[in-house]
Design a protein around this motif. Structure first.
Motif, mmCIF file in Angstrom:
data_model
loop_
_atom_site.group_PDB
_atom_site.id
_atom_site.type_symbol
_atom_site.label_atom_id
_atom_site.label_comp_id
_atom_site.label_asym_id
_atom_site.label_seq_id
_atom_site.Cartn_x
_atom_site.Cartn_y
_atom_site.Cartn_z
ATOM 1 N N ASN A 27 0.865 -1.188 0.000
ATOM 2 C CA ASN A 27 0.000 0.000 0.000
ATOM 3 C C ASN A 27 0.892 1.226 0.000
ATOM 4 O O ASN A 27 1.604 1.486 0.970
ATOM 5 C CB ASN A 27 -0.916 -0.008 1.229
ATOM 6 N N GLU A 30 -2.344 4.698 -0.485
ATOM 7 C CA GLU A 30 -3.647 4.107 -0.787
ATOM 8 C C GLU A 30 -3.767 3.557 -2.210
ATOM 9 O O GLU A 30 -4.865 3.256 -2.673
ATOM 10 C CB GLU A 30 -4.784 5.108 -0.511
ATOM 11 N N LEU A 32 -2.793 0.181 -4.235
ATOM 12 C CA LEU A 32 -2.398 -1.177 -3.888
ATOM 13 C C LEU A 32 -1.670 -1.844 -5.045
ATOM 14 O O LEU A 32 -2.117 -1.791 -6.197
ATOM 15 C CB LEU A 32 -3.629 -2.007 -3.512
ATOM 16 N N VAL A 50 -8.349 -7.102 2.187
ATOM 17 C CA VAL A 50 -7.694 -6.423 1.069
ATOM 18 C C VAL A 50 -8.661 -6.449 -0.106
ATOM 19 O O VAL A 50 -9.038 -7.525 -0.577
ATOM 20 C CB VAL A 50 -6.372 -7.115 0.674
#
Length: 303
Positions: A27, A30, A32, A50
């Protein structure tokens, strides 16, 4: 800025003792990034909250099954759940053939595009650059073509000292220039040095993912001074012959690498199924590099 990695799988070859094949999610502010996608990765995502829909980049280190056999299922689930955004997929050149063949014979036409970028196992390359990070490949020495990945946070703009700006009455339209390092000159011509109105941002962090590899100094220069080094540590050092035979690294060797590249912290994983307990692997690595941790599934490491 968030910069952290969550372990989804830490086993080598097969799932065993409640350990799953290799996978991690990084991360960065923010965004991924999925690194490898072994069998069971989707279940681990659900278990550790997740959201797969937030992943726009997937990196596959090599084509041994414990690093990619969960990928087709994940791509299919994204399709079934209505994904429309393009997904960027990085990996060995033959990975695309595998994916195309799977979807050909299941007569699946994805609702979203996959932008496939083949990695070069013979040289380091920058494969991603955005506002937050640059990502490079790391050529490794495994039985088949294999790369690691280096995630390097970008330097952020300088931080404003709001109280001081308000005290001297700096107009808001000057804030962007100040963040970029400019001085401020007021209407009367008085110059205020930038370092009296701003402070430097944090030093950029780095994360290195070294997948399956024989001990080799070929990539040391590239990963020097890394903040967090994940390195495979498949065996204890008393199985060095087996590690060499299979082109893997021992826990002791991983720790020696951390010392030589001046890593701040070492994370070891890709544990052989022969080890029910991981304590010996951790102790062996810590005997050389004390700031070592185990890649325990579900655990998040802040970089």
């Amino acid at each position: 800025m968030k910069f952290e990695v969550t372990i989804l799988g830490s086993s080598s070859a097969t799932p065993i003792y409640n350990r799953n094949p290799t996978s991690q999610v990084l991360n960065i502010n923010e965004r991924l990034y999925l690194i490898d996608c072994g069998e069971g990765t989707q279940q681990q995502m659900l278990r550790f909250d997740v959201r797969a829909s937030r992943i726009d980049h997937i990196f596959i280190s090599h084509l041994h099954g414990d690093h990619y056999l969960g990928l087709i299922g994940l791509l299919s689930s994204l399709h079934l759940n209505g994904r429309k955004k393009t997904l960027k997929l990085f990996g060995p050149i033959h990975l695309k053939e595998i994916i195309d063949l799977q979807f050909k014979y299941s007569e699946t036409t994805l609702q979203y595009d996959i932008e496939f970028i083949a990695t070069d196992p013979n040289k380091a390359q920058t494969i991603v650059t955005n506002d937050d990070v640059t990502i490079e490949t790391i050529p490794l020495n495994h039985r088949i073509e294999c790369t690691g990945f280096l995630f390097r946070e970008k330097k952020r703009l300088r931080k404003l000292i709001k109280d001081e700006l308000e005290r001297i009455g700096v107009p808001v339209e000057h804030y962007t220039a100040l963040k970029k390092g400019a001085n401020y000159v007021n209407p009367e011509g008085k110059v205020y040095k930038n370092d009296t109105l701003t402070i430097d941002s944090e030093t950029p962090k780095t994360y290195v993912y070294c997948s399956d590899t024989l001990y080799s100094e070929s990539y040391f220069d590239q990963i020097n001074n890394v903040d967090l080094l994940y390195h495979e540590a498949t065996f204890l050092h008393n199985m060095l012959d087996r590690a060499n035979e299979t082109h893997h690294t021992t826990a002791l060797q991983a720790a020696e690498i951390a010392v030589k590249v001046h890593a701040k912290k070492l994370l070891i994983g890709h544990f052989s199924a022969r080890y029910k307990s991981l304590d010996e692997l951790l102790e062996e690595a810590q005997s050389v590099f004390p700031n070592t941790a185990l890649a325990i599934e579900g655990k998040t490491f802040v970089i």
